[in-house]
Design a protein around this motif. Structure first.
Motif, PDB file in Angstrom:
ATOM      1  N   ARG A  92      12.200  -5.923  -1.309  1.00  0.00           N
ATOM      2  CA  ARG A  92      10.816  -6.234  -0.914  1.00  0.00           C
ATOM      3  C   ARG A  92      10.667  -7.724  -0.573  1.00  0.00           C
ATOM      4  NH1 ARG A  92       7.482  -8.172  -5.118  1.00  0.00           N
ATOM      5  NH2 ARG A  92       5.607  -7.352  -4.147  1.00  0.00           N
ATOM      6  N   ILE A  93      11.434  -8.602  -1.248  1.00  0.00           N
ATOM      7  CA  ILE A  93      11.398 -10.018  -0.892  1.00  0.00           C
ATOM      8  C   ILE A  93      12.020 -10.226   0.478  1.00  0.00           C
ATOM      9  CG2 ILE A  93      12.093 -12.355  -1.552  1.00  0.00           C
ATOM     10  CD1 ILE A  93      10.079 -11.102  -3.460  1.00  0.00           C
ATOM     11  N   ARG A  94      13.120  -9.524   0.729  1.00  0.00           N
ATOM     12  CA  ARG A  94      13.760  -9.604   2.047  1.00  0.00           C
ATOM     13  C   ARG A  94      12.815  -9.092   3.137  1.00  0.00           C
ATOM     14  NH1 ARG A  94      17.634  -6.284   1.150  1.00  0.00           N
ATOM     15  NH2 ARG A  94      16.831  -4.559   2.402  1.00  0.00           N
ATOM     16  N   HIS A  95      12.102  -8.011   2.842  1.00  0.00           N
ATOM     17  CA  HIS A  95      11.134  -7.463   3.797  1.00  0.00           C
ATOM     18  C   HIS A  95      10.044  -8.496   4.100  1.00  0.00           C
ATOM     19  CE1 HIS A  95       8.400  -3.785   4.920  1.00  0.00           C
ATOM     20  NE2 HIS A  95       8.526  -4.645   5.913  1.00  0.00           N
ATOM     21  N   ARG A 140       9.585 -16.466  -4.821  1.00  0.00           N
ATOM     22  CA  ARG A 140       9.178 -17.471  -3.836  1.00  0.00           C
ATOM     23  C   ARG A 140      10.381 -18.293  -3.370  1.00  0.00           C
ATOM     24  NH1 ARG A 140       3.627 -18.986  -3.372  1.00  0.00           N
ATOM     25  NH2 ARG A 140       2.270 -17.705  -4.669  1.00  0.00           N
ATOM     26  N   ALA A 141      11.252 -18.622  -4.311  1.00  0.00           N
ATOM     27  CA  ALA A 141      12.429 -19.418  -3.947  1.00  0.00           C
ATOM     28  C   ALA A 141      13.370 -18.631  -3.036  1.00  0.00           C
ATOM     29  CB  ALA A 141      13.155 -19.877  -5.207  1.00  0.00           C
ATOM     30  N   LEU A 142      13.586 -17.358  -3.322  1.00  0.00           N
ATOM     31  CA  LEU A 142      14.406 -16.513  -2.451  1.00  0.00           C
ATOM     32  C   LEU A 142      13.789 -16.425  -1.056  1.00  0.00           C
ATOM     33  CD1 LEU A 142      15.157 -13.602  -4.951  1.00  0.00           C
ATOM     34  CD2 LEU A 142      16.875 -15.103  -3.934  1.00  0.00           C
ATOM     35  N   LEU A 143      12.491 -16.236  -1.014  1.00  0.00           N
ATOM     36  CA  LEU A 143      11.772 -16.161   0.257  1.00  0.00           C
ATOM     37  C   LEU A 143      11.917 -17.465   1.040  1.00  0.00           C
ATOM     38  CD1 LEU A 143       9.811 -14.337   1.896  1.00  0.00           C
ATOM     39  CD2 LEU A 143       7.940 -15.361   0.592  1.00  0.00           C
ATOM     40  N   PRO A 161      22.937 -20.686  -7.841  1.00  0.00           N
ATOM     41  CA  PRO A 161      23.766 -20.606  -6.624  1.00  0.00           C
ATOM     42  C   PRO A 161      23.909 -19.196  -6.071  1.00  0.00           C
ATOM     43  CG  PRO A 161      24.784 -22.056  -8.241  1.00  0.00           C
ATOM     44  CD  PRO A 161      23.630 -21.397  -8.933  1.00  0.00           C
ATOM     45  N   ALA A 162      24.043 -18.194  -6.940  1.00  0.00           N
ATOM     46  CA  ALA A 162      24.219 -16.815  -6.456  1.00  0.00           C
ATOM     47  C   ALA A 162      22.980 -16.343  -5.702  1.00  0.00           C
ATOM     48  CB  ALA A 162      24.528 -15.882  -7.617  1.00  0.00           C
ATOM     49  N   ASP A 163      21.818 -16.674  -6.232  1.00  0.00           N
ATOM     50  CA  ASP A 163      20.577 -16.293  -5.558  1.00  0.00           C
ATOM     51  C   ASP A 163      20.411 -17.053  -4.244  1.00  0.00           C
ATOM     52  OD1 ASP A 163      19.745 -14.423  -7.413  1.00  0.00           O
ATOM     53  OD2 ASP A 163      18.625 -15.872  -8.613  1.00  0.00           O
ATOM     54  N   PRO A 207      12.619 -27.541  -3.072  1.00  0.00           N
ATOM     55  CA  PRO A 207      13.281 -27.594  -4.373  1.00  0.00           C
ATOM     56  C   PRO A 207      13.883 -26.262  -4.795  1.00  0.00           C
ATOM     57  CG  PRO A 207      10.962 -27.174  -4.706  1.00  0.00           C
ATOM     58  CD  PRO A 207      11.190 -27.144  -3.218  1.00  0.00           C
ATOM     59  N   VAL A 208      14.319 -25.446  -3.835  1.00  0.00           N
ATOM     60  CA  VAL A 208      14.829 -24.109  -4.147  1.00  0.00           C
ATOM     61  C   VAL A 208      15.932 -24.152  -5.189  1.00  0.00           C
ATOM     62  CG1 VAL A 208      16.086 -22.143  -3.183  1.00  0.00           C
ATOM     63  CG2 VAL A 208      14.123 -23.086  -1.955  1.00  0.00           C
TER      64      VAL A 208
END
Length: 501
Positions: free
Chosen positions: A358-361, A399-402, A426-428, A419-420
């Motif tokens: 859903r974040i990717r979407h 939010r950081a992934l987005l 690192p993996a995310d 500031p991600v």
């Protein structure tokens, strides 16, 4: 050229044919007008203004609203009624809570509102609690715990689970009532709250569950903690305050000078005087309920009132996806592009969780929001929208992934955006970066248009990342597309190949 101009470019004229709805919330501490417009599941805020009237300030001592507070309230209501007319609000709801409900002269304020053409609904404690509960469910659909809505005159507790409200209760424990109780020192507040909680049958009811915080005083408490801890994301919604943090805040607040308080971004001067009381009550409440942590909700009573009016299918819509789709529609070039792009890259990520999906979407729906910005600042524009957008149903990790996905897709590269890297590991960062590379490929190959995405596909067999194009579409595979295809394949540990069908 200033920073805003570099980041955002020429503003786009937004068109929105949704009706405008408004709510005037007459609370014990403040009176506020909020005007909403947009998709019913998550309308955007078009106007938001409050006046710290302090209607409940003298209620404990006299049982009535002070004359000065009534005067302030009349002026505020007159302005809000006028603003609503000027904004052509099609539906305006005026609600009053504990101060008007409990005051001997509460009818005076209702009469003043009526004279302005406003119809005031005086909510019962149970109605107020329900609205707060629905507000949290609107913004955090999977919420499972206790909602605590702290106003100036009352505290509402609501048990929410599986999208439903179960139990609810209202206590005369508003932040304006706590001061006189705490002034007696000792364990008076603890004993007083414990007695109320126990007699209502709520002792231990939040054992092991989060306590969702609603209300301006608790949000202000969270803003202070964010400032003191140098938290990298100044977004209140879904910020967590652990019991240990609350204890630390209770000890710290009395030592903070007025000057230090004024330096806290977003902290209203009208809230600083009640922070110590809000922190003290929260500490007691956590102990009595047995809550494991607290989670702040930016949505509360007003949003709950809107959510209550929705039909069941609309309630079930994902508010993050609804909001991202609307933002993409308003700021992007091609309304259908985001959903098509998500479908095009989704086969590469079939093994990811639904939460990641859903974040990717959402990232795909927002993939085109930077096109008007200066090319050198498009990536920063994406980060800004992701991190600081008025999203709900998303936490700091989301939010950081987005942000990282948009940063990479808009040309920012594969390193963690600032500031991600302070919000996710690192993996995310790598996961979101690969999303961004896939989005970047799809946008370049298709030119943002529907047809090329619908006539092509990506396939990953574990060795080769193949792009399948029809022979008539071979011309779409230019040098820039080939480069981006190779970059994505390398990030996935694959070889790239073009397959013509």
């Amino acid at each position: 050229m200033n920073v805003a101009a570099r980041l955002f470019g020429k503003p786009k004229v937004e068109t929105d044919d949704h009706p405008r709805t408004g709510i005037i919330d007459i609370g014990s501490n403040s009176i506020r007008l909020v005007v909403y417009q947009g998709p019913p599941r998550l309308p955007a805020i078009r106007f938001n203004e409050k006046v710290m009237a302090g209607l409940g300030r003298g209620l404990v001592a006299t049982g009535s609203i002070e004359k000065s507070a009534l005067k302030t309230a009349r002026v505020a209501l007159a302005r809000f009624a006028a603003v609503a007319r000027e904004m052509e609000v099609t539906s305006l709801r005026t609600v009053a809570t504990a101060a008007v409900r409990d005051a001997a002269n509460g009818q005076d304020l209702i009469d003043a509102a009526t004279a302005l053409g406003l119809t005031v609904e005086t909510l019962s404690g149970e109605q107020e609690a329900s609205a707060a509960g629905y507000g949290v469910l609107s913004a955090i659909p999977q919420a499972d715990g206790i909602v605590g809505d702290l106003g100036g005159g009352s505290l509402e507790l609501v048990r929410i689970r599986a999208g439903r409200i179960e139990d609810r209760v209202s206590f005369p424990l508003g932040v304006l009532r706590i001061g006189p109780i705490r002034a007696k020192r000792g364990k008076v507040l603890e004993r007083h709250v414990a007695k109320l909680i126990r007699e209502a049958g709520w002792a231990g009811k939040g054992q092991g569950l989060p306590l969702y915080l609603v209300g301006g005083s608790w949000r202000a408490l969270s803003r202070l903690d964010m400032h003191l801890s140098d938290y990298p994301l100044p977004i209140i919604h879904q910020y967590m305050l652990s019991p240990a943090k609350i204890v630390r805040l209770s000890r710290t607040i009395p030592q903070l000078s007025k000057q230090r308080m004024r330096g806290v971004p977003g902290l209203s001067s009208g809230r600083t005087g009640t922070l110590a009381d809000a922190a003290a009550l929260l500490g007691v409440l956590i102990r009595q309920l047995g809550s494991r942590t607290t989670i702040v909700s930016s949505y509360g009573l007003r949003e709950g009132l809107l959510y209550e009016e929705l039909d069941a299918p609309t309630r079930k819509l994902d508010p993050l996806i609804v909001a991202a789709r609307e933002e993409g529609r308003l700021l992007g070039r091609f309304p259908e592009h985001g959903d098509l792009l998500e479908g095009w890259i989704a086969p590469l990520f079939a093994g990811e969780s639904a939460a990641a999906g859903r974040i990717r979407h959402a990232a795909c729906l927002l993939a085109d929001v930077g096109w008007r910005a200066n090319p050198e600042f498009r990536a920063e524009r994406g980060v800004e929208i992701a991190l600081h957008g008025n999203w709900v149903a998303i936490d700091a990790t989301g939010r950081a992934l987005l942000a990282q996905a948009l940063y990479t897709s808009l040309g920012g590269g594969m390193a963690a955006a600032d500031p991600v890297g302070r919000l996710i590991g690192p993996a995310d960062v790598r996961q979101a970066t690969v999303w961004g590379l896939a989005m970047r490929l799809g946008q370049r190959m298709s030119g943002g248009l529907a047809g090329p995405l619908q006539r092509s596909r990506l396939a990953d067999d574990g060795v080769t990342l193949a792009m399948h194009l029809g022979r008539d579409d071979k011309g779409l595979y230019g040098e820039a597309v080939e480069r981006r295809h190779a970059a994505l394949a390398t990030a996935l540990g694959r070889k790239s190949a073009l397959v013509l069908t």
